[in-house]
Design a protein around this motif. Sequence first.
Motif, PDB file in Angstrom:
ATOM      1  N   UNK A  80       6.300   5.608   6.145  1.00 53.99           N
ATOM      2  CA  UNK A  80       7.317   4.336   4.785  1.00 53.99           C
ATOM      3  C   UNK A  80       7.943   3.341   5.685  1.00 53.99           C
ATOM      4  N   UNK A  81       7.141   1.620   5.501  1.00 54.06           N
ATOM      5  CA  UNK A  81       7.348   0.538   6.647  1.00 54.06           C
ATOM      6  C   UNK A  81       8.899   0.219   5.883  1.00 54.06           C
ATOM      7  N   UNK A  82       9.331  -0.270   6.970  1.00 55.81           N
ATOM      8  CA  UNK A  82      11.029  -0.515   7.011  1.00 55.81           C
ATOM      9  C   UNK A  82      11.102  -1.768   7.574  1.00 55.81           C
ATOM     10  N   UNK A  83       9.272  -2.108   7.149  1.00 56.05           N
ATOM     11  CA  UNK A  83       9.243  -4.473   7.386  1.00 56.05           C
ATOM     12  C   UNK A  83      10.102  -4.915   6.565  1.00 56.05           C
ATOM     13  N   UNK A 123       8.597  -1.323  -1.750  1.00 59.88           N
ATOM     14  CA  UNK A 123       9.979  -1.481  -2.965  1.00 59.88           C
ATOM     15  C   UNK A 123      11.203  -0.808  -2.527  1.00 59.88           C
ATOM     16  N   UNK A 124      11.371  -0.026  -1.207  1.00 56.48           N
ATOM     17  CA  UNK A 124      11.787   1.537  -1.262  1.00 56.48           C
ATOM     18  C   UNK A 124      11.316   1.224   0.705  1.00 56.48           C
ATOM     19  N   UNK A 125      12.685   1.823   0.882  1.00 55.26           N
ATOM     20  CA  UNK A 125      12.373   2.460   2.506  1.00 55.26           C
ATOM     21  C   UNK A 125      13.991   2.663   3.131  1.00 55.26           C
ATOM     22  N   UNK A 126      13.809   3.357   3.667  1.00 58.78           N
ATOM     23  CA  UNK A 126      15.738   3.784   4.400  1.00 58.78           C
ATOM     24  C   UNK A 126      15.346   4.158   5.839  1.00 58.78           C
ATOM     25  N   UNK A 152      20.097   3.763   6.217  1.00 61.86           N
ATOM     26  CA  UNK A 152      20.441   2.569   5.394  1.00 61.86           C
ATOM     27  C   UNK A 152      19.646   2.125   4.715  1.00 61.86           C
ATOM     28  N   UNK A 153      19.405   1.046   3.450  1.00 58.22           N
ATOM     29  CA  UNK A 153      17.947   1.029   2.642  1.00 58.22           C
ATOM     30  C   UNK A 153      17.905   0.009   3.403  1.00 58.22           C
ATOM     31  N   UNK A 213      15.073   0.300  -5.942  1.00 57.85           N
ATOM     32  CA  UNK A 213      13.827  -0.225  -5.552  1.00 57.85           C
ATOM     33  C   UNK A 213      12.429  -0.672  -6.064  1.00 57.85           C
ATOM     34  N   UNK A 214      12.192   0.096  -6.382  1.00 61.81           N
ATOM     35  CA  UNK A 214      11.379  -0.571  -7.946  1.00 61.81           C
ATOM     36  C   UNK A 214      11.467  -1.424  -8.856  1.00 61.81           C
ATOM     37  N   UNK A 215      13.359  -1.420  -9.128  1.00 62.47           N
ATOM     38  CA  UNK A 215      13.591  -2.025 -10.694  1.00 62.47           C
ATOM     39  C   UNK A 215      13.597  -3.582  -9.951  1.00 62.47           C
ATOM     40  N   UNK A 216      14.195  -3.721  -8.485  1.00 63.00           N
ATOM     41  CA  UNK A 216      14.585  -4.901  -7.510  1.00 63.00           C
ATOM     42  C   UNK A 216      13.594  -5.850  -7.533  1.00 63.00           C
ATOM     43  N   UNK A 217      12.585  -4.539  -7.371  1.00 63.24           N
ATOM     44  CA  UNK A 217      11.218  -5.747  -6.389  1.00 63.24           C
ATOM     45  C   UNK A 217      10.309  -5.984  -8.052  1.00 63.24           C
TER      46      UNK A 217
END
Length: 349
Positions: free
Chosen positions: A69-72, A76-79, A84-85, A1-5
Amino acid sequence: GLSDYSKMSNKLLDFLSNRNHPCRINAEPLANDTFPIVLFSHGLGGCMEMYSQLCAQIASQGFWVVALEHEDGSGAFAENDQGDEVPYKRPDDSPYSREKVLNFRRPFLKKRVDETTNALDYILSVKHSSRGDDCVADMDPQLKKVLQAADRSKGVSLLGHSFGGASMVMTVREYQSRQAHDNTLGSPVVSLNVLDPWAFSLEDVVLQEGVRSVPTLSILSESWLQNRETEQVRQLLQNSEKVSSFYAPNSVHASFADSVTWLPGIVLRKFYMRGLNEQRFETIRAVAGGCVQHIQSTLALKSDSIREVGLEKAYHQLEPYSVLEQLKTSEKSNSATQQDRTEEPSDTY
């Protein structure tokens, strides 16, 4: 997540996977005691574990802290609840503008407010008797113990950083809207605490009306005092009622998050993750102390524990900030000065 963001190599962030979480997993709540509720909302590129230091400091002073942990798609990461990520959703490459931010982030804000109100409605409505006779039958035993420790009689204090701050402003408005349509409903929100609120993402009507009735604490980083979006922050604060406003000297936008402790100081300062003269944990401790003082005063709580751990001294490191006075200008040598950007603010980098 952090890597992608962050668009950084996984190898550069591998060291984070080897670090232990600073909070004890499945810790037992103190028996026969309850604590006032604080709900925290993270910012862009964050997640519920990106602010563990700040939330733990506040919880240590006798508060029941829930980090959402928002799923919007802004984290950087949420499930989601199916496991599902939820990937980070990037804006397009068109020029950065207020209109672009408002149009793109509007559904994100709605999703965040829905998640926050749903969480609060659940916490406040489900009965969690310590006797166990009126608890939800299939509830996880550990969750049941945690919920039993929440003091619902004192309402809820909201806390958010950056986009999380904007989200909590909108949550206050949502509850007040409900109350306006049905005067038998009361708002559970007793105080609002915003850290570098990303007011640029809020509609003009929200900025013009501000936050009404709810005691509000605003703490800005020094980098948030002067940038291209400062005017919206000033407008929000100036039009709000019952506002106590401060800024944290030497700090940057990321100073509120755990990322301020991840790397050696020289590296953090190079990437604008820590202010030039900012010491490790300095801002987080000051901000935690400020939030604790504000919430305690709102609830008329009296506690000496804040002095015992030094948070009171840390709190006094904050400087008053008046939206009616000329903004303080940071020295050019201070790395807290924010650079021009073409993308949205990063809360962790």
